[in-house]
Write an enzyme that holds these catalytic residues in place. Sequence first.
Site, PDB file in Angstrom:
ATOM      1  N   LYS A 176     -11.345  -7.055  -3.877  1.00  0.00           N
ATOM      2  CA  LYS A 176     -12.605  -7.452  -3.234  1.00  0.00           C
ATOM      3  C   LYS A 176     -13.809  -7.226  -4.145  1.00  0.00           C
ATOM      4  O   LYS A 176     -14.688  -6.421  -3.839  1.00  0.00           O
ATOM      5  CB  LYS A 176     -12.789  -6.691  -1.919  1.00  0.00           C
ATOM      6  CG  LYS A 176     -11.644  -6.912  -0.945  1.00  0.00           C
ATOM      7  CD  LYS A 176     -11.830  -6.133   0.352  1.00  0.00           C
ATOM      8  CE  LYS A 176     -10.675  -6.300   1.310  1.00  0.00           C
ATOM      9  NZ  LYS A 176      -9.412  -5.681   0.847  1.00  0.00           N
ATOM     10  N   ASP A 185      -5.901  -7.567  -4.541  1.00  0.00           N
ATOM     11  CA  ASP A 185      -6.933  -7.477  -3.493  1.00  0.00           C
ATOM     12  C   ASP A 185      -7.896  -6.339  -3.807  1.00  0.00           C
ATOM     13  O   ASP A 185      -7.772  -5.243  -3.276  1.00  0.00           O
ATOM     14  CB  ASP A 185      -6.237  -7.253  -2.143  1.00  0.00           C
ATOM     15  CG  ASP A 185      -7.221  -7.228  -0.980  1.00  0.00           C
ATOM     16  OD1 ASP A 185      -8.335  -7.762  -1.132  1.00  0.00           O
ATOM     17  OD2 ASP A 185      -6.864  -6.677   0.075  1.00  0.00           O
ATOM     18  N   ILE A 243     -22.938  -7.536  -9.236  1.00  0.00           N
ATOM     19  CA  ILE A 243     -23.848  -8.581  -9.693  1.00  0.00           C
ATOM     20  C   ILE A 243     -23.010  -9.701 -10.335  1.00  0.00           C
ATOM     21  O   ILE A 243     -21.907  -9.444 -10.836  1.00  0.00           O
ATOM     22  CB  ILE A 243     -24.924  -8.037 -10.669  1.00  0.00           C
ATOM     23  CG1 ILE A 243     -24.274  -7.422 -11.912  1.00  0.00           C
ATOM     24  CG2 ILE A 243     -25.821  -7.018  -9.969  1.00  0.00           C
ATOM     25  CD1 ILE A 243     -25.286  -7.086 -13.008  1.00  0.00           C
ATOM     26  N   PRO A 244     -23.530 -10.944 -10.299  1.00  0.00           N
ATOM     27  CA  PRO A 244     -22.718 -12.082 -10.763  1.00  0.00           C
ATOM     28  C   PRO A 244     -22.129 -11.914 -12.160  1.00  0.00           C
ATOM     29  O   PRO A 244     -20.953 -12.225 -12.382  1.00  0.00           O
ATOM     30  CB  PRO A 244     -23.717 -13.249 -10.707  1.00  0.00           C
ATOM     31  CG  PRO A 244     -24.666 -12.868  -9.612  1.00  0.00           C
ATOM     32  CD  PRO A 244     -24.817 -11.374  -9.714  1.00  0.00           C
ATOM     33  N   ASN A 245     -22.903 -11.388 -13.100  1.00  0.00           N
ATOM     34  CA  ASN A 245     -22.399 -11.260 -14.473  1.00  0.00           C
ATOM     35  C   ASN A 245     -21.208 -10.309 -14.553  1.00  0.00           C
ATOM     36  O   ASN A 245     -20.225 -10.582 -15.244  1.00  0.00           O
ATOM     37  CB  ASN A 245     -23.532 -10.775 -15.394  1.00  0.00           C
ATOM     38  CG  ASN A 245     -23.081 -10.705 -16.831  1.00  0.00           C
ATOM     39  OD1 ASN A 245     -22.678 -11.698 -17.424  1.00  0.00           O
ATOM     40  ND2 ASN A 245     -23.103  -9.501 -17.397  1.00  0.00           N
ATOM     41  N   THR A 246     -21.284  -9.221 -13.817  1.00  0.00           N
ATOM     42  CA  THR A 246     -20.199  -8.231 -13.843  1.00  0.00           C
ATOM     43  C   THR A 246     -18.926  -8.814 -13.235  1.00  0.00           C
ATOM     44  O   THR A 246     -17.826  -8.642 -13.773  1.00  0.00           O
ATOM     45  CB  THR A 246     -20.639  -6.968 -13.066  1.00  0.00           C
ATOM     46  OG1 THR A 246     -21.811  -6.467 -13.714  1.00  0.00           O
ATOM     47  CG2 THR A 246     -19.580  -5.895 -13.048  1.00  0.00           C
ATOM     48  N   ARG A 276      -0.181  -7.518  13.630  1.00  0.00           N
ATOM     49  CA  ARG A 276       0.578  -6.417  14.213  1.00  0.00           C
ATOM     50  C   ARG A 276       1.647  -6.933  15.161  1.00  0.00           C
ATOM     51  O   ARG A 276       1.316  -7.638  16.123  1.00  0.00           O
ATOM     52  CB  ARG A 276      -0.358  -5.509  15.026  1.00  0.00           C
ATOM     53  CG  ARG A 276      -1.334  -4.720  14.195  1.00  0.00           C
ATOM     54  CD  ARG A 276      -0.561  -3.679  13.407  1.00  0.00           C
ATOM     55  NE  ARG A 276      -1.402  -2.966  12.459  1.00  0.00           N
ATOM     56  CZ  ARG A 276      -1.619  -3.368  11.202  1.00  0.00           C
ATOM     57  NH1 ARG A 276      -1.110  -4.482  10.746  1.00  0.00           N
ATOM     58  NH2 ARG A 276      -2.354  -2.638  10.387  1.00  0.00           N
ATOM     59  N   ASP A 316       0.847  -1.200   0.000  1.00  0.00           N
ATOM     60  CA  ASP A 316       0.000   0.000   0.000  1.00  0.00           C
ATOM     61  C   ASP A 316       0.883   1.250   0.000  1.00  0.00           C
ATOM     62  O   ASP A 316       0.870   2.041   0.945  1.00  0.00           O
ATOM     63  CB  ASP A 316      -0.932  -0.020   1.224  1.00  0.00           C
ATOM     64  CG  ASP A 316      -1.915  -1.185   1.172  1.00  0.00           C
ATOM     65  OD1 ASP A 316      -2.333  -1.560   0.065  1.00  0.00           O
ATOM     66  OD2 ASP A 316      -2.264  -1.734   2.241  1.00  0.00           O
TER      67      ASP A 316
HETATM   68  O1  C5P Z   1      -1.453  -1.993   6.825  1.00  0.00           O
HETATM   69  P1  C5P Z   1      -2.126  -3.271   7.206  1.00  0.00           P
HETATM   70  O2  C5P Z   1      -1.166  -4.317   7.731  1.00  0.00           O
HETATM   71  O3  C5P Z   1      -3.332  -3.049   8.077  1.00  0.00           O
HETATM   72  O4  C5P Z   1      -2.668  -3.847   5.819  1.00  0.00           O
HETATM   73  C1  C5P Z   1      -3.608  -4.867   5.746  1.00  0.00           C
HETATM   74  C2  C5P Z   1      -4.014  -5.046   4.317  1.00  0.00           C
HETATM   75  O5  C5P Z   1      -4.963  -6.082   4.236  1.00  0.00           O
HETATM   76  C3  C5P Z   1      -4.650  -3.802   3.689  1.00  0.00           C
HETATM   77  O6  C5P Z   1      -4.141  -3.707   2.368  1.00  0.00           O
HETATM   78  C4  C5P Z   1      -6.143  -4.102   3.672  1.00  0.00           C
HETATM   79  O7  C5P Z   1      -6.774  -3.549   2.547  1.00  0.00           O
HETATM   80  C5  C5P Z   1      -6.162  -5.620   3.611  1.00  0.00           C
HETATM   81  N1  C5P Z   1      -7.330  -6.299   4.159  1.00  0.00           N
HETATM   82  C6  C5P Z   1      -7.774  -6.139   5.455  1.00  0.00           C
HETATM   83  N2  C5P Z   1      -8.873  -6.818   5.921  1.00  0.00           N
HETATM   84  C7  C5P Z   1      -9.508  -7.667   5.106  1.00  0.00           C
HETATM   85  C8  C5P Z   1      -9.052  -7.860   3.802  1.00  0.00           C
HETATM   86  C9  C5P Z   1      -7.932  -7.173   3.368  1.00  0.00           C
HETATM   87  O8  C5P Z   1      -7.162  -5.391   6.224  1.00  0.00           O
HETATM   88  N3  C5P Z   1     -10.539  -8.365   5.565  1.00  0.00           N
END
Ligand code: C5P
Length: 234
Positions: A64, A62, A68-71, A181, A13
Amino acid sequence: MTTGLDRLILALDTDGPGEARELLSALEGELKYVKIGHRLYALGGLPFIREITASGFSVFLDIKLHDIPNTVSMAVDILASEGLWALTLHGGGGRKMLEEARKAKEARSSGINLLGVTVLTSFDDASWEEAAPGCPMEAALAKRAALCRETGMDGIVCSPLDLEVVKKEAGGLFTVVPGVRPAASGDDQARRAAPLETVKRGADYLVVGRPILKAPDRVAAVRAIASEIEEGLA
Ligand code: C5P
């Protein structure tokens, strides 16, 4: 032998592709998995993804998908041929959306891993109640995890604290876990745990972004987290 770096996914990111390239060049030959989110995808698109794939990184896109299913099926049809390691779909999109995504992948005979997102790791109980009134988070989590298994997803994205429920409902699917973390931090990850604990809870892959990106020495941070993962595996 599996090393910590076989299980670590760096959430790239960064501000833009330039910063990302600089970081990846310092980690080439060491780091394997890289997660590209909305910002870098918007800025660098598929050309940037192809570039880092060519440098040897396995890319997890990522974005996410939730439509809709077709899209969603039309998007997977394109992305499945890009040599991606994984792609996320939001479990909130429902059974048909997930099924159509899987069919689009199969039609391309693609090795891409489709990952269902259950409940974002930034939700705490109060913000979840606002988003899904009357539905306990655990119920949504269990249902979405089961749906991922039933619709043939390859893996699941969930918080460290959700692993127990997810493994019960979607055993057999591998788990990809953000919200990791090394120590207490004051950001927006509400449901989080340290790398060692996350591995012990059974996570297959750990996604780490800011603890690496904000570290004074990013390469050292990658190595430190990888060795903590390794300790958990042992
Ligand atoms: O900076 P950090 O360690 O929080 O980054 C976590 C990453 O995981 C981010 O890019 C975030 O978009 C992604 N993410 C999340 N929770 C989810 C799916 C993806 O934090 N359920």
